[in-house]
Scaffold this motif. Structure first.
Motif, short mmCIF file in Angstrom:
data_model
loop_
_atom_site.label_atom_id
_atom_site.label_comp_id
_atom_site.label_asym_id
_atom_site.label_seq_id
_atom_site.Cartn_x
_atom_site.Cartn_y
_atom_site.Cartn_z
N THR A 221 0.83 -1.20 0.00
CA THR A 221 0.00 0.00 0.00
C THR A 221 0.87 1.25 0.00
O THR A 221 0.50 2.28 -0.57
CB THR A 221 -0.88 0.03 1.26
OG1 THR A 221 -1.40 -1.28 1.47
CG2 THR A 221 -2.00 1.01 1.13
N PHE A 222 2.01 1.13 0.65
CA PHE A 222 2.91 2.28 0.78
C PHE A 222 3.45 2.72 -0.57
O PHE A 222 3.67 3.91 -0.80
CB PHE A 222 4.04 1.89 1.72
CG PHE A 222 5.12 2.91 1.85
CD1 PHE A 222 4.91 4.05 2.60
CD2 PHE A 222 6.35 2.74 1.23
CE1 PHE A 222 5.90 5.00 2.73
CE2 PHE A 222 7.34 3.69 1.35
CZ PHE A 222 7.12 4.82 2.11
N VAL A 223 3.67 1.75 -1.48
CA VAL A 223 4.32 2.06 -2.76
C VAL A 223 3.63 3.22 -3.49
O VAL A 223 4.27 4.24 -3.76
CB VAL A 223 4.43 0.80 -3.64
CG1 VAL A 223 4.86 1.15 -5.04
CG2 VAL A 223 5.41 -0.19 -3.02
N ALA B 186 3.47 11.31 -2.39
CA ALA B 186 4.08 12.22 -1.42
C ALA B 186 5.37 12.82 -1.97
O ALA B 186 5.58 14.03 -1.89
CB ALA B 186 4.35 11.47 -0.12
N VAL B 187 6.22 11.96 -2.55
CA VAL B 187 7.51 12.47 -3.02
C VAL B 187 7.31 13.42 -4.20
O VAL B 187 7.97 14.46 -4.29
CB VAL B 187 8.45 11.31 -3.38
CG1 VAL B 187 9.73 11.85 -3.97
CG2 VAL B 187 8.73 10.47 -2.15
N PRO C 235 7.33 9.71 3.89
CA PRO C 235 6.32 10.67 3.43
C PRO C 235 5.84 11.61 4.53
O PRO C 235 5.62 12.81 4.27
CB PRO C 235 5.17 9.78 2.94
CG PRO C 235 5.80 8.48 2.61
CD PRO C 235 6.94 8.32 3.57
N VAL C 236 5.71 11.07 5.75
CA VAL C 236 5.28 11.93 6.86
C VAL C 236 6.32 13.02 7.10
O VAL C 236 5.98 14.21 7.27
CB VAL C 236 5.06 11.10 8.15
CG1 VAL C 236 4.80 12.01 9.34
CG2 VAL C 236 3.91 10.14 7.96
N ALA D 265 -3.01 18.03 3.45
CA ALA D 265 -3.96 17.09 2.85
C ALA D 265 -3.33 15.71 2.70
O ALA D 265 -3.95 14.69 3.00
CB ALA D 265 -4.42 17.61 1.49
N VAL D 266 -2.05 15.69 2.24
CA VAL D 266 -1.40 14.38 2.09
C VAL D 266 -1.18 13.73 3.45
O VAL D 266 -1.32 12.52 3.59
CB VAL D 266 -0.07 14.52 1.31
CG1 VAL D 266 0.67 13.20 1.27
CG2 VAL D 266 -0.34 14.99 -0.10
#
Lengths: 248, 238, 74, 229
Positions: free
Chosen positions: A153-155, A161-162, B188-189, B215-216
């Protein structure tokens, strides 16, 4: 042991990949922006896509394992992640070479796709140590499956995000890697390479599974031998393993 | 006192179970404070280390944001490693499994505990950070913005920390393996939190964190919250 | 066309390196797996023989001891 | 399955990796009866108790407790089983009262029952001290309170009297002994003591059933044989 199916698969892989690379070398046009070095694209990008797909596939198989408790799903999850990590090394190295030829640096932090891949790769590097540090095979499978599902799920989330973190800082040199903007004469070798890489993934997965099954049979025979020789306590026998154990 | 005849199965509502677990958690931490002081002290020491490692007397903006988040993240790893130790060693997990309680009550209670711990640590660590390292210029409004980012990030850290704390506790090399798994997952956090905090800690600038980062962060909290809820059971299911 | 010629020698080294990395990775992986599979197969044949031999011996021993007991009883 | 059957196992098997901890166990325990399990360490006694307690799932065979099949309906029997093992399942840094109140809340039992039980085992005087300061006997008394807190129909006891003085044993009897009137599965290493409280006797060796018989058909010599081999 080596079924006809595996041989056919291997042959198809070799033909498709060779064909794709030959087309990439002679048929595909030289990209105006980057010149000849853009040809790395035909090996780097399919490898990355297949590796990421393998990670997600490993997560799906992990989920199936949790639902069914069928060891075959654990085996598939393990092999998928194992192969993806190996391909991941290739992705990072070829990516580095490409970055060097295009931008003169070995690693480009502002290139979101490359950075995301590095993070995902680092995460999956802990998969083997995790399995290795759990002795009970059933628990090992279960915990590895939980990891595979979470990491799978993280992929995609990580990529979002990046990418968001680097909005428009770097000119999107790799914009054409999404495939949509590719001219047709680039598309053909690219998709052929993608198919070949997928076939390679499947073939190697099968080889790996054959390997694990054979090892399971050897272990089973060793245990039988041990019992026959009257050593009632086989405590030291099943060597600690990070691989799913096949009950033979 | 013996049971007369078969009884219908009874179940304790999850809310009651979570409340009982939370009460036990706070009682334990109050009786023998272990995790909180360690996390707080670690944060302060790390700020001191940064002062010398960066060879600077004050930071602002992006650097300040980075220093703050690296410190808080590592402190959180310290806490996540200890989160299930008492339960693992003293049979608290077995005791819970024997009770007619939904197992996710443990996840919920631990995650809430962890968020509370992180918040308490931040109540100490952030002012210390402001005093020791941050270039002056933090307004009241900035404090509010910072608190919002902290809260959103804490939820994500707590969810991942709880899930992987529970996973790592069963492995032999748990102290080694937990940060290895959790740190990449929390990148990501860190990205979002650091990006959102940087303008708040900047001496000059707008001060408001970008809405899309928040939001993310929310998306991350939601996705991994639901995911942890779905898979946590399997960690306890022998 | 001119840019092409100028780019060609420059980029080709990197391209070659990238494809070589891929080939090397594949070869190393296949080599290791083939080596391990070969070892396993050898071990498997040896083990099968050993187990079969032992089982045959056990069966033989069992009938022999039964025979002995019968002799004693009579 | 009639209401008078508390535990029914058919071909129950549990493995740890390649090792089979419990192999093809079949037995029935009527409600209110006591099954005593003998066997050397590693024979599978603890595994059996943990399966009955729904803490481990069977790998083969079926287990039915109070008419509910494990593991699918395990949730329906949780809260109707009491488990007392070497591990007291109490937090060392909390007092007995705090520990028991925690468990009472989890089981939905009125908190008043905690004080009743503490008085019954004569622990009230030290009920507010941390559990890690307790002696072995006190610890076992507190753990027994935890095991019967929710008035379970089935008690699973792992050597409940090991290393206890007679005084402590006497205090435990009304809670976990025969006179509690509950269905019990008790493991034991003590042939005389174990047989005295048994209705049914099970001998385990390396996970396999060595014997399973009503107590009248088993004598101490047969139990001792288990340990000799």
């Amino acid at each position: 042991m080596y079924s006809a199916k595996l041989r056919t698969l291997a042959l198809a892989t070799v033909i498709t990949l060779t064909g794709a690379f030959v087309l990439a070398a002679y048929y595909a046009p030289i990209e105006a922006d980057q010149g000849f070095s853009q040809k790395i694209f035909y090996v780097h990008v399919p490898m990355a896509i297949v590796a990421l797909g393998g990670f997600v596939w490993g997560g799906i198989q992990g989920l199936l394992y949790l639902r069914t408790r069928d060891p075959k799903h654990d085996m598939r999850s393990y092999v998928a992640i194992h192969m993806s990590v190996i391909l991941g090394i290739g992705v990072l190295v070829t990516g580095g070479i490409w970055a060097r030829s295009a931008w003169g640096v070995w690693f480009e932090w502002r290139e979101a796709t490359l950075v995301s891949f590095l993070i995902v790769f680092l995460l999956y590097c802990t998969y083997q140590p995790l399995r290795f540090s759990i002795t009970d095979p059933e628990k090992q499978s279960r915990y590895a499956a939980v990891f595979a599902v979470t990491a799978g799920t993280f992929v995609p989330l990580n990529f979002i995000a990046v990418r968001l973190a680097n909005p428009f800082i770097h000119p999107r040199v790799l914009n054409n890697t999404t495939g949509g903007a590719l001219p047709t004469d680039m598309k053909i070798p690219f998709y052929l390479a993608l198919i070949g890489m997928t076939l390679l993934f499947v073939t190697l997965s099968r080889v790996e599974m054959t390997h694990k099954l054979t090892r399971g049979r050897v272990r089973g025979l060793e245990r039988r031998l041990e019992r026959l020789q009257g050593e009632s306590d086989p405590a030291g026998l099943p060597a600690r393993s990070a691989a799913p154990q096949v009950m033979a | 006192m013996t049971a007369a005849g078969p009884r219908p199965p009874r179940t304790t509502p999850t809310r009651t179970a979570v409340a009982a677990l939370l009460r036990k958690e706070l009682l334990l931490e109050r009786r023998v404070p272990q995790v909180l002081p360690a996390m707080a002290l670690f944060s302060v020491v790390t700020f001191v280390v940064f002062r010398f490692a960066l060879d600077t007397t004050s930071v602002e903006g992006r650097t300040a944001s980075g220093v703050l988040w690296v410190t808080l993240l590592f402190a959180a790893m310290l806490g996540a490693g200890r989160l299930f130790v008492a339960d693992h060693e003293e049979g608290g997990i077995d005791a819970l499994l024997l009770a007619p309680v939904d197992r996710t009550a443990l996840l919920i209670a631990k995650a809430i505990t962890f968020v509370a711990f992180l918040a308490l640590v931040e109540v100490v660590a952030v002012p210390v950070f402001v005093v020791l390292l941050l270039e002056p210029g933090l307004s009241i409004a900035d404090v509010g913005r910072l608190a919002l980012v902290l809260l959103l990030a804490d939820i994500g850290i707590a969810v991942i920390g709880t899930l992987f704390g529970a996973l790592a506790i069963q492995t032999r090399a748990r102290d080694l393996i937990l940060p290895l798994m959790a740190l990449p997952l929390l990148v990501p956090v860190v990205i979002m939190a650091a990006k959102a905090t940087a303008p708040v800690l900047a001496v000059t600038g707008s001060g408001a964190p970008g809405g899309r980062y928040l939001a993310v962060l929310c998306l991350y909290d939601l996705v991994f919250g639901l995911l942890a809820y779905a898979v946590f059971d399997f960690l306890l299911d022998d | 066309m001119l840019t092409l010629a100028a780019n060609f020698p420059d980029g080709s080294g990197y391209v070659l390196a990238a494809y070589l990395v891929f080939a090397a990775l594949l070869l190393v992986y296949l080599g290791i797996t083939a080596y391990r599979l070969l070892g396993l197969e050898k071990r498997l044949t040896k083990l099968t023989e050993e187990v079969d031999g032992l089982e045959r011996q056990r069966a033989h021993d069992a009938t022999a001891s039964e025979h002995e007991e019968e002799v004693k009883l009579s | 399955m009639d209401a008078a059957t508390a535990i029914e196992l058919r071909g129950l098997t549990r493995r740890y990796g390649y090792r089979t901890a419990l192999d093809d166990l079949t037995l029935t325990v009527p409600a209110g009866a006591t099954l005593v399990v003998f066997g050397p360490n590693g024979a599978g006694k603890s595994t059996l108790l943990r399966i009955l307690a729904t803490l481990l799932r069977p790998h083969a065979g079926t287990a039915s407790i109070l008419g509910e099949a494990l593991p699918d309906r395990a949730w329906a029997v949780r809260g109707r089983i009491g488990l007392l093992t070497h591990d007291p399942l109490l937090y060392g840094d909390l007092s007995a009262r705090e520990n028991l109140r925690f468990h009472a809340r989890l089981h939905g039992v009125p908190l008043g029952r905690v004080d009743e039980l503490l008085a019954e085992v004569k622990l009230e005087r030290r009920a507010d001290e941390p559990v890690h300061t307790y002696s072995r006997g006190m610890l076992q008394r507190a753990a027994a309170c935890r095991a019967v807190l929710h008035d379970p129909e089935i008690l699973l006891l792992d050597e409940p009297r090991a290393n206890l003085d007679p005084g402590a044993i006497a205090l435990l009897e009304p809670l976990v002994g025969r006179e509690s009137g509950r269905t019990r599965v008790v493991t034991s290493h003590d042939p005389a003591g174990g047989l005295a409280e048994a209705d049914l006797v099970l001998g385990l060796r390396e996970g396999k059933t060595a014997f399973l018989a009503p107590v009248a058909e088993v004598d101490a010599a047969r139990v001792a044989e288990l340990y000799a081999a």
